[in-house]
Write an enzyme that holds these catalytic residues in place. Structure first.
Site, PDB file in Angstrom:
ATOM      1  N   PHE A   7       4.490  49.403 -65.986  1.00  0.00           N
ATOM      2  CA  PHE A   7       4.461  50.070 -64.674  1.00  0.00           C
ATOM      3  C   PHE A   7       5.142  49.216 -63.590  1.00  0.00           C
ATOM      4  CE2 PHE A   7       1.270  50.393 -60.972  1.00  0.00           C
ATOM      5  CZ  PHE A   7       2.070  51.282 -60.251  1.00  0.00           C
ATOM      6  N   ASP A  37      10.500  42.812 -73.403  1.00  0.00           N
ATOM      7  CA  ASP A  37       9.247  43.567 -73.505  1.00  0.00           C
ATOM      8  C   ASP A  37       8.951  43.861 -74.975  1.00  0.00           C
ATOM      9  OD1 ASP A  37       7.671  45.619 -71.217  1.00  0.00           O
ATOM     10  OD2 ASP A  37       7.255  45.819 -73.363  1.00  0.00           O
ATOM     11  N   THR A  76      -1.780  37.547 -75.407  1.00  0.00           N
ATOM     12  CA  THR A  76      -0.620  37.738 -74.503  1.00  0.00           C
ATOM     13  C   THR A  76      -0.821  37.027 -73.167  1.00  0.00           C
ATOM     14  OG1 THR A  76       0.181  39.778 -75.489  1.00  0.00           O
ATOM     15  CG2 THR A  76       0.625  39.476 -73.152  1.00  0.00           C
ATOM     16  N   THR A 109      -3.355  38.581 -60.398  1.00  0.00           N
ATOM     17  CA  THR A 109      -4.106  39.708 -59.839  1.00  0.00           C
ATOM     18  C   THR A 109      -5.250  39.205 -58.956  1.00  0.00           C
ATOM     19  OG1 THR A 109      -5.712  41.414 -60.475  1.00  0.00           O
ATOM     20  CG2 THR A 109      -5.316  39.709 -62.083  1.00  0.00           C
ATOM     21  N   GLU A 119      -8.069  40.231 -59.207  1.00  0.00           N
ATOM     22  CA  GLU A 119      -9.299  40.303 -60.009  1.00  0.00           C
ATOM     23  C   GLU A 119      -9.769  38.924 -60.472  1.00  0.00           C
ATOM     24  OE1 GLU A 119      -9.529  43.627 -62.729  1.00  0.00           O
ATOM     25  OE2 GLU A 119      -8.098  44.778 -61.543  1.00  0.00           O
ATOM     26  N   SER A 160      -9.737  39.800 -66.507  1.00  0.00           N
ATOM     27  CA  SER A 160      -9.534  38.883 -65.375  1.00  0.00           C
ATOM     28  C   SER A 160      -9.724  37.432 -65.805  1.00  0.00           C
ATOM     29  CB  SER A 160     -10.442  39.249 -64.196  1.00  0.00           C
ATOM     30  OG  SER A 160     -11.781  39.348 -64.581  1.00  0.00           O
ATOM     31  N   LYS A 216      -6.406  36.361 -67.152  1.00  0.00           N
ATOM     32  CA  LYS A 216      -5.421  36.147 -66.073  1.00  0.00           C
ATOM     33  C   LYS A 216      -5.732  34.848 -65.307  1.00  0.00           C
ATOM     34  CE  LYS A 216      -2.509  38.617 -64.972  1.00  0.00           C
ATOM     35  NZ  LYS A 216      -1.091  38.759 -65.428  1.00  0.00           N
ATOM     36  N   ASN A 252      -2.336  48.424 -57.667  1.00  0.00           N
ATOM     37  CA  ASN A 252      -1.068  49.115 -57.392  1.00  0.00           C
ATOM     38  C   ASN A 252      -1.156  50.596 -57.765  1.00  0.00           C
ATOM     39  OD1 ASN A 252       1.760  46.931 -57.881  1.00  0.00           O
ATOM     40  ND2 ASN A 252      -0.303  46.328 -57.330  1.00  0.00           N
ATOM     41  N   ASN A 272     -13.905  54.626 -54.817  1.00  0.00           N
ATOM     42  CA  ASN A 272     -13.277  55.454 -55.859  1.00  0.00           C
ATOM     43  C   ASN A 272     -13.514  56.938 -55.621  1.00  0.00           C
ATOM     44  OD1 ASN A 272     -12.352  53.166 -57.175  1.00  0.00           O
ATOM     45  ND2 ASN A 272     -14.113  53.053 -58.568  1.00  0.00           N
ATOM     46  N   HIS A 325     -18.871  46.033 -64.188  1.00  0.00           N
ATOM     47  CA  HIS A 325     -17.920  46.642 -63.228  1.00  0.00           C
ATOM     48  C   HIS A 325     -17.914  45.887 -61.889  1.00  0.00           C
ATOM     49  CE1 HIS A 325     -16.373  50.850 -61.768  1.00  0.00           C
ATOM     50  NE2 HIS A 325     -15.558  49.863 -61.440  1.00  0.00           N
TER      51      HIS A 325
HETATM   52  P1  NAD Z   1       1.402  47.512 -67.854  1.00  0.00           P
HETATM   53  O1  NAD Z   1       0.303  47.487 -68.846  1.00  0.00           O
HETATM   54  O2  NAD Z   1       1.870  48.821 -67.306  1.00  0.00           O
HETATM   55  O3  NAD Z   1       2.698  46.790 -68.458  1.00  0.00           O
HETATM   56  C1  NAD Z   1       2.641  45.624 -69.211  1.00  0.00           C
HETATM   57  C2  NAD Z   1       3.965  45.479 -69.967  1.00  0.00           C
HETATM   58  O4  NAD Z   1       3.934  44.235 -70.696  1.00  0.00           O
HETATM   59  C3  NAD Z   1       4.216  46.577 -70.989  1.00  0.00           C
HETATM   60  O5  NAD Z   1       5.540  47.056 -70.875  1.00  0.00           O
HETATM   61  C4  NAD Z   1       4.000  45.896 -72.332  1.00  0.00           C
HETATM   62  O6  NAD Z   1       4.775  46.456 -73.390  1.00  0.00           O
HETATM   63  C5  NAD Z   1       4.421  44.481 -72.013  1.00  0.00           C
HETATM   64  N1  NAD Z   1       3.814  43.480 -72.915  1.00  0.00           N
HETATM   65  C6  NAD Z   1       2.512  43.381 -73.270  1.00  0.00           C
HETATM   66  N2  NAD Z   1       2.326  42.345 -74.106  1.00  0.00           N
HETATM   67  C7  NAD Z   1       3.547  41.745 -74.254  1.00  0.00           C
HETATM   68  C8  NAD Z   1       4.001  40.618 -74.972  1.00  0.00           C
HETATM   69  N3  NAD Z   1       3.176  39.887 -75.715  1.00  0.00           N
HETATM   70  N4  NAD Z   1       5.309  40.281 -74.883  1.00  0.00           N
HETATM   71  C9  NAD Z   1       6.180  41.029 -74.150  1.00  0.00           C
HETATM   72  N5  NAD Z   1       5.797  42.123 -73.463  1.00  0.00           N
HETATM   73  C10 NAD Z   1       4.495  42.474 -73.501  1.00  0.00           C
HETATM   74  O7  NAD Z   1       0.938  46.545 -66.681  1.00  0.00           O
HETATM   75  P2  NAD Z   1       1.290  46.590 -65.121  1.00  0.00           P
HETATM   76  O8  NAD Z   1       0.283  47.407 -64.421  1.00  0.00           O
HETATM   77  O9  NAD Z   1       2.726  46.876 -64.958  1.00  0.00           O
HETATM   78  O10 NAD Z   1       1.004  45.068 -64.742  1.00  0.00           O
HETATM   79  C11 NAD Z   1       2.053  44.090 -64.786  1.00  0.00           C
HETATM   80  C12 NAD Z   1       1.490  42.754 -64.357  1.00  0.00           C
HETATM   81  O11 NAD Z   1       0.962  42.844 -63.039  1.00  0.00           O
HETATM   82  C13 NAD Z   1       0.345  42.263 -65.245  1.00  0.00           C
HETATM   83  O12 NAD Z   1       0.495  40.887 -65.449  1.00  0.00           O
HETATM   84  C14 NAD Z   1      -0.905  42.560 -64.427  1.00  0.00           C
HETATM   85  O13 NAD Z   1      -1.912  41.616 -64.719  1.00  0.00           O
HETATM   86  C15 NAD Z   1      -0.386  42.376 -63.018  1.00  0.00           C
HETATM   87  N6  NAD Z   1      -1.068  43.168 -61.964  1.00  0.00           N
HETATM   88  C16 NAD Z   1      -1.256  44.514 -62.115  1.00  0.00           C
HETATM   89  C17 NAD Z   1      -1.855  45.244 -61.092  1.00  0.00           C
HETATM   90  C18 NAD Z   1      -2.027  46.738 -61.201  1.00  0.00           C
HETATM   91  O14 NAD Z   1      -2.662  47.322 -60.323  1.00  0.00           O
HETATM   92  N7  NAD Z   1      -1.485  47.406 -62.196  1.00  0.00           N
HETATM   93  C19 NAD Z   1      -2.289  44.604 -59.927  1.00  0.00           C
HETATM   94  C20 NAD Z   1      -2.086  43.211 -59.811  1.00  0.00           C
HETATM   95  C21 NAD Z   1      -1.459  42.512 -60.836  1.00  0.00           C
HETATM   96  P1  TYD Z   2      -8.457  50.943 -62.845  1.00  0.00           P
HETATM   97  O1  TYD Z   2      -7.354  51.851 -62.419  1.00  0.00           O
HETATM   98  O2  TYD Z   2      -8.783  50.813 -64.288  1.00  0.00           O
HETATM   99  O3  TYD Z   2      -8.152  49.511 -62.191  1.00  0.00           O
HETATM  100  P2  TYD Z   2      -9.095  48.185 -62.102  1.00  0.00           P
HETATM  101  O4  TYD Z   2     -10.262  48.342 -62.996  1.00  0.00           O
HETATM  102  O5  TYD Z   2      -8.159  47.122 -62.579  1.00  0.00           O
HETATM  103  O6  TYD Z   2      -9.451  48.047 -60.656  1.00  0.00           O
HETATM  104  O7  TYD Z   2      -9.786  51.407 -62.095  1.00  0.00           O
HETATM  105  C1  TYD Z   2      -9.846  51.508 -60.684  1.00  0.00           C
HETATM  106  C2  TYD Z   2     -11.285  51.830 -60.324  1.00  0.00           C
HETATM  107  O8  TYD Z   2     -11.598  53.156 -60.797  1.00  0.00           O
HETATM  108  C3  TYD Z   2     -12.312  50.915 -60.976  1.00  0.00           C
HETATM  109  O9  TYD Z   2     -13.396  50.707 -60.067  1.00  0.00           O
HETATM  110  C4  TYD Z   2     -12.786  51.707 -62.185  1.00  0.00           C
HETATM  111  C5  TYD Z   2     -12.706  53.142 -61.709  1.00  0.00           C
HETATM  112  N1  TYD Z   2     -12.413  54.148 -62.756  1.00  0.00           N
HETATM  113  C6  TYD Z   2     -13.226  55.271 -62.884  1.00  0.00           C
HETATM  114  O10 TYD Z   2     -14.211  55.465 -62.127  1.00  0.00           O
HETATM  115  N2  TYD Z   2     -12.920  56.176 -63.855  1.00  0.00           N
HETATM  116  C7  TYD Z   2     -11.877  56.023 -64.702  1.00  0.00           C
HETATM  117  O11 TYD Z   2     -11.665  56.882 -65.605  1.00  0.00           O
HETATM  118  C8  TYD Z   2     -11.030  54.862 -64.551  1.00  0.00           C
HETATM  119  C9  TYD Z   2      -9.859  54.624 -65.452  1.00  0.00           C
HETATM  120  C10 TYD Z   2     -11.348  53.948 -63.556  1.00  0.00           C
END
Ligand code: NAD
Ligand code: TYD
Length: 357
Positions: free
Chosen positions: A11, A33, A102, A135, A137, A161, A164, A190, A259, A293
């Site tokens: 993402f 990736d 990972t 993150t 978290e 977390s 991380k 995000n 939420n 949670h």
């Molecule tokens: P995501 O799960 O959408 O994407 C992760 C990507 O990493 C995937 O394309 C997957 O194929 C690849 N991957 C996994 N294991 C791998 C490996 N061993 N080698 C190479 N590639 C590998 O995650 P995201 O939401 O895009 O998050 C990206 C980063 O940002 C993560 O490090 C996450 O901890 C951090 N982050 C995410 C959020 C959020 O809200 N999504 C917020 C803060 C930080």
């Molecule tokens: P999520 O998108 O999994 O992100 P994170 O746990 O990393 O914050 O969840 C966001 C919030 O929504 C979290 O408090 C868990 C809640 N949640 C639900 O209530 N129902 C769901 O089906 C999911 C996926 C998350």
């Protein structure tokens, strides 16, 4: 500037590739990736031909030291930006080991290779840097008041977390011990295009469109602090350009939502956009809570705003509506992503474990 962007098909990684190639017309990106269930090469199919000429995709694991070494050599990488991770808290509860492999060992592999290639006769090659995408978290959970600053002690509570936070400590250790040029970013939740629908916002949008129940864990009064992925990508760009060696930067948009209130907001926007009366709050279904949670996240991003001059540009009103429209307009992407592995996850986690139909 040549970046190695790991996790480029996830993402945030894919959004970052679009953002960076657009913003920096002379930059090259080498994307690595493993294409796990969350990685989708299709996420990058909208690159222009010109952008494609500055982008190379390599399928592989960040744990593959030989491959990473080869990429650093052949492409003369300046900055490694590590997005690659197992990223879903709920999955980390079922299978923590994958997260250690990972998120911890993978990061150690990247650090080892960076040191081997960039640390010559006790000196770091000029212009090299390792940027770890972490993150908020890692800070744990908050009560009703207060925010996480960079000085908040690490107190992770989920296997995700914890993995991380472990990586963050290893990255800091490499700065302290070997003087490695590093930065760590810690962003809040995000939202935006290309997010895999296991996460709250896309899951709610897609279930609502099919009039399926909308699963809310526990009372739904948990709080998350939301930022558009574009603003996160811009902040990472600021950190690559101006981040001071060894520093951690929090990233957030001061946008806290319970939420349940967020889900109601999504329902309201979706109903306006589709005129579908069946998309209503009646679909909201409280289900068994997530173990451990975290109750509330809120991020204080004063440091990056004051020291690097970044601030978010996308309001939540505008960003959420644009995101919902993106899911409405990208049905083919959705269909491909929700087939196969996602179906299995939904069956296991929601239907069997939480009795959701
Ligand atoms: P995501 O799960 O959408 O994407 C992760 C990507 O990493 C995937 O394309 C997957 O194929 C690849 N991957 C996994 N294991 C791998 C490996 N061993 N080698 C190479 N590639 C590998 O995650 P995201 O939401 O895009 O998050 C990206 C980063 O940002 C993560 O490090 C996450 O901890 C951090 N982050 C995410 C959020 C959020 O809200 N999504 C917020 C803060 C930080
Ligand atoms: P999520 O998108 O999994 O992100 P994170 O746990 O990393 O914050 O969840 C966001 C919030 O929504 C979290 O408090 C868990 C809640 N949640 C639900 O209530 N129902 C769901 O089906 C999911 C996926 C998350």
């Amino acid at each position: 500037m040549t970046l190695l962007v790991t996790g480029c098909c996830g993402f945030i990684g894919s959004n970052f590739v679009y953002y960076y190639l657009d913003e920096h017309k002379d930059a090259r990106i080498i994307g690595l990736d493993k294409l796990t269930y969350a990685g989708n090469l299709d996420n990058l199919s909208n690159l222009t031909n010109e952008q494609k000429s500055r982008f190379v995709f390599v399928k592989g694991d960040i744990n593959n030291a030989e491959l990473v070494e080869y990429l650093l050599d052949v492409y003369d990488i300046d900055v490694i930006v590590n997005f690659a991770a197992e990223s879903h808290v709920d999955r980390s509860i079922y299978n923590p080991r994958a997260f250690v492999e990972t998120n911890v060992l993978g990061v150690q592999t990247l650090l080892d290779v960076a040191k081997k290639k960039w640390y010559i006769n006790g000196k770091w090659k000029h212009g090299k840097k390792f940027v770890q995408i972490s993150t908020d978290e890692v800070y744990g959970t908050l009560g009703p008041t207060g925010k996480f600053t960079e000085k908040t002690p690490l107190s992770p509570r989920s296997p995700y977390s914890a993995s991380k936070a472990s990586a963050d400590l290893l990255v800091i250790a490499h700065h302290e011990t070997y003087g490695m040029p590093v930065n760590i970013t810690r962003c809040s939740n995000n939202y935006g295009p290309y997010q895999f629908p296991e996460k709250l916002i896309p899951l709610i949008i897609l279930n609502a469109l099919e009039h399926k129940p909308l699963p809310i864990y526990g009372d739904g009064r948990q709080v998350r602090d939301w930022i558009h992925v574009f603003d996160h990508c811009r902040a990472i760009d600021f950190v690559i350009e101006k981040g001071k060696d060894g520093e951690v930067y929090n990233i957030g948009a001061n946008n806290e939502w319970e939420n349940i209130e967020l889900v109601k907001k999504i329902i309201e926007i979706l109903r306006q956009l589709t005129n579908d009366e069946l998309i209503s709050e009646k679909l909201i279904t409280h289900v068994k809570d997530r173990p451990g949670h975290d109750r509330r996240y809120a991020i204080d991003s004063t440091k990056i705003r004051k020291e690097l001059g970044w601030k978010p540009e996308i309001s939540f009103e505008e960003g959420l509506e644009a995101t919902i429209k993106w899911y409405l307009n990208n049905k083919q992407w959705v269909e491909r992503v929700v087939g196969g592995e996602y179906k299995e996850w939904y069956e296991k986690h929601y239907v069997r474990e939480r009795k959701l139909n």
